[in-house]
Motif scaffolding. Structure first.
Motif, PDB file in Angstrom:
ATOM      1  N   ARG A   1      -1.535  30.823  54.866  1.00 26.74           N
ATOM      2  CA  ARG A   1      -0.895  31.517  55.983  1.00 26.74           C
ATOM      3  C   ARG A   1      -1.920  32.486  56.556  1.00 26.74           C
ATOM      4  O   ARG A   1      -3.024  32.634  56.004  1.00 26.74           O
ATOM      5  N   LEU A   2      -1.564  33.149  57.630  1.00 27.55           N
ATOM      6  CA  LEU A   2      -2.469  34.125  58.229  1.00 27.55           C
ATOM      7  C   LEU A   2      -2.826  35.208  57.205  1.00 27.55           C
ATOM      8  O   LEU A   2      -1.939  35.782  56.570  1.00 27.55           O
TER       9      LEU A   2
ATOM     10  N   GLN B   1       3.794  27.082  60.394  1.00 29.41           N
ATOM     11  CA  GLN B   1       3.600  27.440  61.798  1.00 29.41           C
ATOM     12  C   GLN B   1       2.298  28.204  62.033  1.00 29.41           C
ATOM     13  O   GLN B   1       1.963  28.499  63.180  1.00 29.41           O
ATOM     14  N   ALA B   2       1.604  28.528  60.974  1.00 27.80           N
ATOM     15  CA  ALA B   2       0.345  29.263  61.117  1.00 27.80           C
ATOM     16  C   ALA B   2      -0.675  28.425  61.889  1.00 27.80           C
ATOM     17  O   ALA B   2      -0.727  27.202  61.757  1.00 27.80           O
TER      18      ALA B   2
ATOM     19  N   LEU C   1      -4.426  25.530  60.434  1.00 27.42           N
ATOM     20  CA  LEU C   1      -4.268  25.290  58.987  1.00 27.42           C
ATOM     21  C   LEU C   1      -5.469  24.533  58.414  1.00 27.42           C
ATOM     22  O   LEU C   1      -5.980  24.885  57.344  1.00 27.42           O
TER      23      LEU C   1
ATOM     24  N   VAL D   1       3.886  32.636  46.740  1.00 35.66           N
ATOM     25  CA  VAL D   1       2.917  31.672  47.286  1.00 35.66           C
ATOM     26  C   VAL D   1       3.065  30.296  46.627  1.00 35.66           C
ATOM     27  O   VAL D   1       2.283  29.390  46.907  1.00 35.66           O
TER      28      VAL D   1
ATOM     29  N   VAL E   1       0.764  25.338  51.469  1.00 30.60           N
ATOM     30  CA  VAL E   1       1.157  25.822  52.786  1.00 30.60           C
ATOM     31  C   VAL E   1       2.514  26.522  52.705  1.00 30.60           C
ATOM     32  O   VAL E   1       3.536  25.888  52.436  1.00 30.60           O
ATOM     33  N   VAL E   2       2.503  27.833  52.912  1.00 30.48           N
ATOM     34  CA  VAL E   2       3.754  28.596  52.892  1.00 30.48           C
ATOM     35  C   VAL E   2       4.224  28.934  54.299  1.00 30.48           C
ATOM     36  O   VAL E   2       5.377  29.313  54.500  1.00 30.48           O
ATOM     37  N   ASP E   3       3.329  28.817  55.281  1.00 27.99           N
ATOM     38  CA  ASP E   3       3.704  29.050  56.686  1.00 27.99           C
ATOM     39  C   ASP E   3       3.182  27.888  57.518  1.00 27.99           C
ATOM     40  O   ASP E   3       2.058  27.930  58.032  1.00 27.99           O
TER      41      ASP E   3
ATOM     42  N   CYS F   1      -4.688  34.691  54.469  1.00 27.29           N
ATOM     43  CA  CYS F   1      -4.899  34.191  53.106  1.00 27.29           C
ATOM     44  C   CYS F   1      -6.371  34.075  52.732  1.00 27.29           C
ATOM     45  O   CYS F   1      -6.705  34.084  51.542  1.00 27.29           O
TER      46      CYS F   1
ATOM     47  N   ARG G   1       4.072  21.912  53.537  1.00 21.46           N
ATOM     48  CA  ARG G   1       5.478  22.289  53.363  1.00 21.46           C
ATOM     49  C   ARG G   1       6.300  21.007  53.223  1.00 21.46           C
ATOM     50  O   ARG G   1       6.341  20.188  54.132  1.00 21.46           O
TER      51      ARG G   1
END
Length: 229
Positions: free
Chosen positions: A150-151, A182-183, A186, A14, A178-180, A153, A207
């Motif tokens: 992310r989804l 595309q989630a 946000l 993370v 932010v690790v995703d 979290c 990101r």
């Protein structure tokens, strides 16, 4: 006065080290002396100097006080698996006293800002029945929680915060990393976390195209920790 914090995450991968290095960089930029310890690390690479961990090296690079690698990362293991399993394969018992001694040596250097970075999340096992959370409790340091956005979290973050507080420690702050990208939702995820987590947000890190401690530091604040920004 010198300040020390324990850095944990909602899970592995993370960005704990990315955020920790950014916090250290922000502290250095504010004119503070810095030190860091990653007491146990797996997934280390063999070098001419011995086993080296990329995360520990990143922390070492942000220490204004000169520290040997072994001071930053006293327990290094090659297999990229859970630390207690890597230690078991190496025939090493990760006990709380064994980990406390080198950490306290660094804390005793009295840097203005010292970070102790855990591995994975709050309940990562060590040797026997001990967990990294037991190490944090033994140190008594306030905790900084890195939330990998992310989804899913929100649940991970709230449960981690509950466990930290239930263990008798102060949740000093948290960072949204932010690790995703595309989630969905946000901004809404972060707003929910700000409403529900019992600590101030120290920053929102998107990101990044090029990740560096300096770039991360631009998105963080130390003021809620009682330090200059």
């Amino acid at each position: 006065m010198p300040s020390g914090f324990f850095v944990t995450g909602t899970d592995t991968e993370v960005g704990k080290t990315t955020i920790a290095a950014g916090l250290l960089h922000a502290a250095r930029r504010a004119g503070l002396t810095t030190a860091a310890v990653k007491p146990v690390a797996s997934g280390c690479e063999v070098s001419a100097q011995g086993l080296r961990n990329a995360d520990a090296l990143a922390l070492q690079a942000e220490c204004s006080i000169a520290l040997d690698y072994a001071q930053v990362n006293p327990f290094a293991f090659a297999p990229a698996i859970a630390p207690h399993l890597a230690a078991r394969q190496a025939g090493v018992l990760l006990s709380i006293p064994a980990l406390l001694a080198p950490i306290r040596q660094v804390l005793d250097l009295q840097a203005d800002f010292t970070l102790v970075e855990g591995a994975g999340g709050w309940r990562v096992p060590l040797g026997g029945t001990d967990s990294l959370s037991d190490l944090a409790v033994a140190l008594g340091l306030p905790v900084i929680l890195v939330v990998g956005i992310r989804l899913g979290c929100i649940n991970h973050a709230l449960l981690s915060a509950e466990a930290i507080v239930a263990d008798g420690l102060q949740l000093a702050g948290w960072v949204a990393n932010v690790v995703d990208p595309q989630a969905s939702c946000l901004d809404e995820i972060c707003a929910t976390l700000e409403e529900r987590l019992p600590a101030p947000c120290l920053g929102y890190v998107p990101r990044l195209v090029q990740v560096s401690a300096a770039a991360v530091a631009e998105r963080l604040t130390l003021q809620p920790l009682g330090l200059p920004r």
